[in-house]
Motif scaffolding. Structure first.
Motif, mmCIF file in Angstrom:
data_model
loop_
_atom_site.group_PDB
_atom_site.id
_atom_site.type_symbol
_atom_site.label_atom_id
_atom_site.label_comp_id
_atom_site.label_asym_id
_atom_site.label_seq_id
_atom_site.Cartn_x
_atom_site.Cartn_y
_atom_site.Cartn_z
ATOM 1 N N ALA A 148 -0.625 -6.727 -4.371
ATOM 2 C CA ALA A 148 -0.453 -7.976 -3.706
ATOM 3 C C ALA A 148 -1.666 -8.780 -3.856
ATOM 4 O O ALA A 148 -2.818 -8.249 -3.902
ATOM 5 C CB ALA A 148 -0.140 -7.747 -2.288
ATOM 6 N N GLU B 238 -1.695 0.797 -7.592
ATOM 7 C CA GLU B 238 -1.694 2.000 -8.651
ATOM 8 C C GLU B 238 -0.314 2.118 -9.151
ATOM 9 O O GLU B 238 0.699 2.366 -8.263
ATOM 10 C CB GLU B 238 -2.132 3.306 -7.919
ATOM 11 C CG GLU B 238 -3.472 3.131 -7.178
ATOM 12 C CD GLU B 238 -3.885 4.388 -6.414
ATOM 13 O OE1 GLU B 238 -4.300 5.340 -7.165
ATOM 14 O OE2 GLU B 238 -4.121 4.448 -5.245
ATOM 15 N N ALA C 162 -4.225 8.117 9.864
ATOM 16 C CA ALA C 162 -2.979 6.861 8.836
ATOM 17 C C ALA C 162 -1.840 7.726 9.090
ATOM 18 O O ALA C 162 -0.627 7.009 9.116
ATOM 19 C CB ALA C 162 -3.592 7.211 7.551
ATOM 20 N N GLY D 103 0.919 -1.220 -0.031
ATOM 21 C CA GLY D 103 -0.029 0.000 0.108
ATOM 22 C C GLY D 103 0.894 1.109 0.015
ATOM 23 O O GLY D 103 1.465 1.513 1.070
HETATM 24 C C1 LIG Z 1 -11.534 11.966 -2.044
HETATM 25 C C2 LIG Z 1 -11.105 11.777 -0.219
HETATM 26 C C3 LIG Z 1 -11.022 13.103 0.486
HETATM 27 C C4 LIG Z 1 -10.516 12.824 1.870
HETATM 28 N N1 LIG Z 1 -10.498 13.959 2.685
HETATM 29 C C5 LIG Z 1 -10.340 13.847 3.855
HETATM 30 C C6 LIG Z 1 -10.215 14.967 4.749
HETATM 31 O O1 LIG Z 1 -10.670 15.938 4.357
HETATM 32 N N2 LIG Z 1 -9.783 14.629 6.094
HETATM 33 C C7 LIG Z 1 -9.476 13.693 6.455
HETATM 34 O O2 LIG Z 1 -9.259 13.469 7.550
HETATM 35 N N3 LIG Z 1 -9.397 12.340 5.713
HETATM 36 C C8 LIG Z 1 -9.808 12.516 4.333
HETATM 37 N N4 LIG Z 1 -9.961 11.625 3.483
HETATM 38 C C9 LIG Z 1 -9.313 10.310 4.127
HETATM 39 C C10 LIG Z 1 -7.779 10.045 4.041
HETATM 40 O O3 LIG Z 1 -7.302 10.305 2.674
HETATM 41 C C11 LIG Z 1 -7.399 8.561 4.198
HETATM 42 O O4 LIG Z 1 -7.851 8.526 5.620
HETATM 43 C C12 LIG Z 1 -6.147 7.987 3.779
HETATM 44 O O5 LIG Z 1 -5.925 8.370 2.440
HETATM 45 C C13 LIG Z 1 -5.569 6.961 4.509
HETATM 46 O O6 LIG Z 1 -4.387 6.403 4.102
HETATM 47 P P1 LIG Z 1 -3.912 5.015 3.925
HETATM 48 O O7 LIG Z 1 -2.745 5.181 3.215
HETATM 49 O O8 LIG Z 1 -4.119 4.297 5.057
HETATM 50 O O9 LIG Z 1 -5.041 4.271 2.575
HETATM 51 P P2 LIG Z 1 -5.325 4.849 1.211
HETATM 52 O O10 LIG Z 1 -5.235 6.243 0.934
HETATM 53 O O11 LIG Z 1 -6.672 4.069 0.813
HETATM 54 O O12 LIG Z 1 -4.220 4.063 0.392
HETATM 55 C C14 LIG Z 1 -4.194 2.669 0.217
HETATM 56 C C15 LIG Z 1 -3.191 2.293 -1.077
HETATM 57 O O13 LIG Z 1 -3.281 0.799 -0.926
HETATM 58 C C16 LIG Z 1 -3.286 0.580 -2.332
HETATM 59 N N5 LIG Z 1 -3.678 -0.786 -2.341
HETATM 60 C C17 LIG Z 1 -4.732 -1.294 -2.063
HETATM 61 N N6 LIG Z 1 -4.887 -2.731 -2.018
HETATM 62 C C18 LIG Z 1 -3.613 -3.087 -2.516
HETATM 63 C C19 LIG Z 1 -2.989 -4.378 -2.838
HETATM 64 N N7 LIG Z 1 -3.551 -5.421 -2.688
HETATM 65 N N8 LIG Z 1 -1.571 -4.596 -3.201
HETATM 66 C C20 LIG Z 1 -1.002 -3.178 -3.159
HETATM 67 N N9 LIG Z 1 -1.685 -1.789 -3.230
HETATM 68 C C21 LIG Z 1 -2.813 -2.145 -2.640
HETATM 69 C C22 LIG Z 1 -4.251 1.307 -2.847
HETATM 70 O O14 LIG Z 1 -4.037 1.434 -4.438
HETATM 71 C C23 LIG Z 1 -3.768 2.794 -2.315
HETATM 72 O O15 LIG Z 1 -2.893 3.406 -3.047
HETATM 73 C C24 LIG Z 1 -10.226 11.523 2.108
HETATM 74 C C25 LIG Z 1 -10.334 10.462 1.323
HETATM 75 C C26 LIG Z 1 -10.664 10.641 0.031
HETATM 76 C C27 LIG Z 1 -10.409 9.458 -0.812
#
Ligand SMILES: Cc1cc2nc3c(=O)[nH]c(=O)nc-3n(C[C@H](O)[C@H](O)[C@H](O)COP(=O)(O)OP(=O)(O)OC[C@H]3O[C@@H](n4cnc5c(N)ncnc54)[C@H](O)[C@@H]3O)c2cc1C
Length: 409
Positions: free
Chosen positions: A89, A41, A304, A14
């Motif tokens: 993955a 991605e 996160a 991720g």
């Molecule tokens: C449009 C939008 C607006 C937002 N606005 C806010 C806000 O204003 N305030 C706030 O607090 N939070 C906001 N959020 C939430 C915040 O962006 C998320 O909490 C944060 O992105 C979480 O990060 P993450 O790395 O845990 O997960 P993600 O950002 O979901 O990233 C996970 C990554 O893992 C990759 N992945 C998934 N499965 C696999 C696999 N099997 N193998 C390899 N890679 C994989 C995905 O492609 C992705 O790139 C928003 C989210 C979105 C979508």
């Protein structure tokens, strides 16, 4: 993993906020072993909050897109972080300590960090074309192209993401209708007081709402859609944007033996339950939240980022205490900046400070069912937010917090 294990191979699956910040945090904290960051991605890591806000109304120039990157390829290379992009993955073998990849390859690890976040909950309505969802940069680009047409849009789902998209669409001159089966969709996140004011904000800005009624079907195709509501109303739209929540990225872990239940279940130190050397951070992790006395999966940027920092420290230097969340989230809609810290107990009580109708500067202090302060939401009032955060952390009562905020007015 403690200091004597700084040379182990950490594989992070991720490559978004939680994954990238864990990798960078490990290096910053002195991890010397290989770090591999695997992302489904093909894009370099980027930030998601701007996707429903500034980027939607931007010119999509190189500069605008570069502004959402979390790190450049050079920065990651300089930090000695191996980047495997465009490689999902597909499986995990914890006995062999191996991750299976979509191309057929494998990645072996000493320590695995699961940071696969979440995906948009798929739309149950699938007409030929014209339905959009927002989670990725590519999604945002496609939606921005539709909004630029200035044609009628229906947003299905009145949560933060849906209403932010609605505000952006209104700003671009699109006639907008927001539909949600709940009468006050944002109440769960910010409480009924601010949720009601946010509805007013959207109406004042020219968006229409159909709250308290669900969508029965969406038919047609892009440019000529019909959104049929449960009460029989039919709304014509050029596009529909469906924002009905998200699902954790755990499909690839189904046969791994990890405990999965709306996310990867972890202990208080973010280690996957009962599995050595496997951890989860960010939107995919569901950990025991001490304050709430329940397992929580947060979908917020700060969580996160904080979990990534905590885990990087835990893996390199060790930590004395479990992860403690600040429970902070924000949303920008029109000229409103809504910030929330802590949480709201539906069985508790709330006090409003300031003028929520105008939304100039206002706050709501939440107490839980036992009367203890548990959260504060502010509108356009960062000073109150900072003060409230300090007082909440100090364990002050809801009355003390409310009094302190009144002094600031
Ligand atoms: C449009 C939008 C607006 C937002 N606005 C806010 C806000 O204003 N305030 C706030 O607090 N939070 C906001 N959020 C939430 C915040 O962006 C998320 O909490 C944060 O992105 C979480 O990060 P993450 O790395 O845990 O997960 P993600 O950002 O979901 O990233 C996970 C990554 O893992 C990759 N992945 C998934 N499965 C696999 C696999 N099997 N193998 C390899 N890679 C994989 C995905 O492609 C992705 O790139 C928003 C989210 C979105 C979508």
């Amino acid at each position: 993993m403690t200091i004597e294990h700084l040379d182990r191979h950490v594989v992070i699956v991720g490559a978004s906020l939680a994954g990238t910040r864990t990798a960078q945090g490990l290096r910053a904290a002195g991890h010397t072993g290989p770090i591999t960051l695997i992302g489904a991605e093909a894009e370099l890591p980027y930030d998601r909050p701007p996707l429903s806000k500034a980027l939607l109304t931007s010119d999509w120039s190189e500069v605008a897109v570069a502004g959402v990157r979390l790190a450049s390829a050079d920065e990651l290379a300089e930090a000695g972080i191996e980047l495997l992009l465009g490689q999902a993955a597909t499986s995990l073998d914890t006995a062999a300590k191996q991750v299976g990849l979509a191309g057929g390859g494998t990645a072996s690890y000493d320590v695995l960090v699961i940071a696969t976040g979440a995906a948009a909950r798929p739309s149950p309505w699938t007409p030929e074309s014209g339905v959009y969802q927002l989670r990725t940069l590519e999604d945002a680009r496609a939606i921005a192209q539709r909004l630029a047409l200035g044609e009628p849009i229906v947003v299905v789902g009145g949560g933060f993401i849906g209403t932010e998209i609605a505000a952006a669409a209104v700003g671009l001159g699109c006639p907008v209708t927001v539909v949600d089966p709940l009468p006050e969709p944002m109440a769960r996140l910010v409480g009924p007081e601010i949720a009601g004011s946010l509805v007013g904000l959207h109406l004042r800005n020219g968006a229409e709402t159909r709250f308290g009624v669900g969508v029965a079907d969406i038919t047609g195709s892009a440019g000529d859609l019909t959104v049929e509501l449960a009460d029989g109303e039919r709304i014509a739209a050029s596009s529909a944007i469906v924002g009905i929540g998200s699902v954790p990225g755990t499909d690839w872990l189904e046969d791994s033996g990890l405990k999965l239940d709306n996310g990867v279940l972890t202990d208080g130190r973010l280690q996957a339950l009962g599995v050595e050397d496997v951890y989860a951070v960010g939107d995919v992790a569901r950990w025991p939240h001490a304050g709430r006395g329940a397992d929580v999966r947060a979908e917020h940027w700060t969580n996160a980022s904080d979990q990534a920092r905590y885990l990087a420290t835990a893996l390199t230097q060790g930590v004395e205490t479990d992860y403690a969340s600040t429970d902070y989230v924000w949303s920008d809609q029109y000229d409103w900046k809504v910030n929330a810290v802590g949480w709201r107990d539906p069985a508790g009580t709330s006090v409003v400070i300031g003028d929520l109708l105008e939304g100039k500067r206002a706050a709501v202090v939440h107490a839980d069912a036992a009367g203890a302060a548990c959260g504060v939401v502010t509108v356009n009032w960062v000073r109150a937010l900072n003060q409230a955060r300090r007082l909440l952390m100090a364990g002050e009562s809801a009355e003390t917090i409310a009094d302190a905020l009144r002094q600031l007015l």
